[in-house]
Motif scaffolding. Structure first.
Motif, short mmCIF file in Angstrom:
data_model
loop_
_atom_site.label_atom_id
_atom_site.label_comp_id
_atom_site.label_asym_id
_atom_site.label_seq_id
_atom_site.Cartn_x
_atom_site.Cartn_y
_atom_site.Cartn_z
N GLU A 143 -19.73 73.88 -4.60
CA GLU A 143 -18.96 75.09 -3.68
C GLU A 143 -18.24 74.55 -3.00
O GLU A 143 -18.65 73.99 -1.71
N ARG A 144 -16.72 74.56 -2.98
CA ARG A 144 -15.96 74.18 -2.01
C ARG A 144 -15.83 75.05 -0.66
O ARG A 144 -15.73 76.39 -1.11
N GLU A 170 -14.29 70.39 5.73
CA GLU A 170 -14.66 70.78 4.46
C GLU A 170 -15.95 70.34 3.95
O GLU A 170 -16.56 69.41 4.32
N THR A 171 -16.59 71.31 3.20
CA THR A 171 -17.64 70.76 2.14
C THR A 171 -17.54 71.10 0.88
O THR A 171 -16.57 72.04 0.62
N VAL A 172 -18.26 70.55 -0.08
CA VAL A 172 -17.92 70.72 -1.55
C VAL A 172 -19.12 70.80 -2.23
O VAL A 172 -19.40 71.31 -3.45
N ILE A 175 -26.43 73.16 -1.03
CA ILE A 175 -27.83 72.90 -1.36
C ILE A 175 -28.83 73.89 -0.75
O ILE A 175 -28.88 74.22 0.36
N GLU A 176 -29.09 74.81 -1.91
CA GLU A 176 -30.02 76.16 -1.40
C GLU A 176 -31.26 75.53 -1.32
O GLU A 176 -31.92 75.30 -2.19
N LEU A 177 -32.06 76.00 -0.30
CA LEU A 177 -33.51 75.72 0.17
C LEU A 177 -34.36 76.76 -0.33
O LEU A 177 -34.38 78.10 -0.17
N GLU A 178 -35.67 76.35 -0.76
CA GLU A 178 -36.70 77.48 -1.22
C GLU A 178 -37.17 78.56 -0.18
O GLU A 178 -37.56 79.58 -0.26
N ARG A 201 -24.83 72.46 3.35
CA ARG A 201 -23.75 72.06 2.93
C ARG A 201 -23.04 70.48 3.28
O ARG A 201 -23.24 70.59 4.23
N ILE A 202 -22.59 70.05 2.20
CA ILE A 202 -22.16 68.51 2.41
C ILE A 202 -20.80 68.16 1.98
O ILE A 202 -20.35 68.92 0.89
N TRP A 203 -19.95 67.18 2.10
CA TRP A 203 -19.00 66.69 1.73
C TRP A 203 -19.43 65.44 0.81
O TRP A 203 -20.23 64.54 1.29
#
Length: 218
Positions: A143-144, A170-172, A175-178, A201-203
């Motif tokens: 997801e950018r 920018e991030t691409v 990571i959704e956490l529980e 969110r990370i690149w």
């Protein structure tokens, strides 16, 4: 200022100074550790994990600074060669600066994001190193997103807190956490220290390969 207030303030200031000096020492040691890892070809990747770089957007800029730093050393040495004390100081400072830039570059190369049996380890620069276990991760998606310049690393929207480790804003990968999960950032509060976040969110330079590695474990 009352005696009580001075007694309360002095230890706090001394503590902050101590934390700052300790952090600077750790960063300095990591610079040389990165150079050592590069020379020995030993990236910081756990057994069974795959590494994914995040340095491509800044690689050219880093090389420009390194070349300029290397060129600057003999030029300044020529200018101050008549003053031995100044010459030694300038030479030492120039070599230290060049070494620091090389250590920063090698940090990007030798300390990538990783995906492995233990989870996803996300990194940034010389200090940020966060392990997200698979038990903590709800989903991973490509997801950018482009944020405004100077946006804080941790933002809050609709009651959810997001940590964004951007590369040129920018991030691409999201990571959704529980559940709200503690992560530790460099420095002290309010910007550093431990924070609870709901997603990260990370690149990644190779998001396709990253997602393929995630699917092997999640």
């Amino acid at each position: 200022m009352s005696v009580e207030l001075r007694e309360r303030t002095a230890p706090s200031a001394a503590r902050r100074l101590g934390v700052t000096l300790l952090r600077a020492l750790r960063v300095e040691l990591r610079i040389y550790a990165n150079i050592g890892r590069f020379l020995m070809r030993r990236p910081a990747i756990a057994p069974g994990a795959a590494g994914f770089g995040y340095h491509r957007p800044v690689l050219t800029i880093l090389w420009i600074f390194i070349v300029l730093s290397a060129v600057e050393i003999p030029i300044l040495d020529l200018i101050v060669h008549r003053w031995p004390a100044v010459r030694i100081a300038v030479l030492a400072l120039g070599i230290w600066g060049l070494t620091w830039m090389l250590g920063l570059l090698f940090g990007y190369l030798m300390r990538p994001h990783t995906v492995g049996p233990d989870g996803i380890r996300v990194r940034e620069g010389l200090e940020t190193d966060i392990l997200l276990s698979w038990d903590d991760i709800a989903s991973v998606a490509r997801e950018r997103r482009v944020d405004e310049p100077k946006t804080p690393k941790i933002t809050e929207a609709d009651g959810a807190r997001t940590l964004s480790l951007r590369m040129q804003d920018e991030t691409v990968i999201r990571i959704e956490l529980e559940r709200p999960t503690p992560v530790r950032l460099p420095g002290t509060a309010p910007k550093g220290g431990e924070h609870l976040v709901d997603d990260v969110r990370i690149w990644v330079d190779d998001p396709t390969g990253f997602m393929a590695a995630v699917r092997e474990h999640i």
